[in-house]
Design an enzyme around this catalytic site. Structure first.
Site, PDB file in Angstrom:
ATOM      1  N   SER A 217      19.719 -53.325  11.679  1.00 19.55           N
ATOM      2  CA  SER A 217      18.434 -53.496  12.351  1.00 19.55           C
ATOM      3  C   SER A 217      17.487 -54.213  11.404  1.00 19.55           C
ATOM      4  O   SER A 217      17.757 -54.320  10.197  1.00 19.55           O
ATOM      5  CB  SER A 217      17.862 -52.129  12.735  1.00 19.55           C
ATOM      6  OG  SER A 217      16.497 -52.209  13.064  1.00 19.55           O
TER       7      SER A 217
ATOM      8  N   TYR B 109      15.573 -43.332  12.250  1.00 17.75           N
ATOM      9  CA  TYR B 109      16.277 -44.559  12.598  1.00 17.75           C
ATOM     10  C   TYR B 109      16.291 -45.522  11.415  1.00 17.75           C
ATOM     11  O   TYR B 109      17.331 -46.100  11.069  1.00 17.75           O
ATOM     12  CB  TYR B 109      15.597 -45.199  13.811  1.00 17.75           C
ATOM     13  CG  TYR B 109      16.291 -46.419  14.368  1.00 17.75           C
ATOM     14  CD1 TYR B 109      17.419 -46.292  15.177  1.00 17.75           C
ATOM     15  CD2 TYR B 109      15.797 -47.694  14.127  1.00 17.75           C
ATOM     16  CE1 TYR B 109      18.048 -47.406  15.710  1.00 17.75           C
ATOM     17  CE2 TYR B 109      16.422 -48.817  14.655  1.00 17.75           C
ATOM     18  CZ  TYR B 109      17.545 -48.664  15.451  1.00 17.75           C
ATOM     19  OH  TYR B 109      18.162 -49.779  15.979  1.00 17.75           O
TER      20      TYR B 109
END
Length: 257
Positions: A144, A157
């Site tokens: 990410s 996350y």
């Protein structure tokens, strides 16, 4: 450059929708047979399988929560029950909790870390053991933008994706002598079912912040995964490739340009 992956077997985790589905379809288009993993969206997984079969490739779906070792056992038992080997693993399955750090509870933290990071570890370990016996393979982990930058309200996350990047490096070092390459693909703003819910006009919101002037689509990520799975990347391992339109290369710059 034409990528050929004929007669390769690929497992894509979290492939019922979004980026995972895009990756599964692109690999199938290039010649792979595909195991479609999902956790809760059976209908989505069956849709992915149907689309792959319509491309003339073999596919089947397997339900498994990748953060649980018993489910991983089941996933790989099914995989090797249908196919004799595994050439490509894409660790895409992911979860996130949008909540302030001071409000995040232990169960929410564990769920994200287990799915994103532990699941990556467990699947990599099982896939690599088989790849070792069959002369090698390619593992691609989906990271990410928060591999590089901290994302507020996404502490678990961000921690999981940062961990995936470092895990990619150590796995590449240890597995390289076995002929197994391990790389990470880090998407930027990609328009999928989940991200469309983040803003009233997700595409326009993030296009303004992206140097290339648009958001990504699943196929943008999928093509990079396919390259890393192919012989064209045979001397690339331990790397993270950002598929972000320049988003995370752009500084907070106070001047006009």
């Amino acid at each position: 450059m034409t990528i050929h992956l004929e007669n390769k077997i690929a497992l894509v985790t979290g492939a019922s929708k979004g980026i995972g589905k895009g990756i599964a379809l692109e690999l199938a288009r290039l010649g792979c047979d595909v195991i479609v993993n999902y956790n809760s969206d059976q209908a989505g997984a069956e849709s992915t399988v149907l689309d792959i079969r319509n491309l003339g490739r073999r596919a089947f779906a397997v339900q498994a929560d990748v953060g649980k070792i018993e489910a991983i056992d089941h996933l790989f038992a099914e995989c090797f029950g249908h196919f004799p080997k595994l050439d490509i693993l894409v660790n895409n399955a992911g979860s996130q909790t949008w909540k302030a750090l001071l409000d995040l509870n232990e169960q929410e933290w564990d769920r994200v870390i287990d799915t994103n990071l532990k699941g990556c570890f467990l699947a990599t370990q099982r896939a690599a053991a088989s790849m070792k016996e069959h002369g090698g393979g390619a593992i691609i982990n989906i990271g990410s933008g928060c591999n590089k930058l901290a994302f507020p309200m996404l502490s678990s996350y961000t921690a999981s994706k940062g961990g995936i990047e470092q895990f990619t490096k150590v796995a590449a070092v240890e597995l390289g002598p076995l002929g197994i390459r391990v790389n990470c693909v880090a998407p930027g703003a990609v328009e999928i079912e989940r991200t469309k819910l983040e803003a009233g006009d997700y595409a326009a919101t993030w296009a303004k912040a992206t140097p290339l002037g648009r958001v990504g689509q699943p196929v943008d990520v999928a093509r990079t995964v396919a390259f890393l799975a192919s012989d064209y990347s045979s001397f690339i391992t331990g790397q993270t490739i950002y598929v972000d339109g320049g988003l995370f290369a752009k500084p907070h710059w106070p001047y006009e340009y």
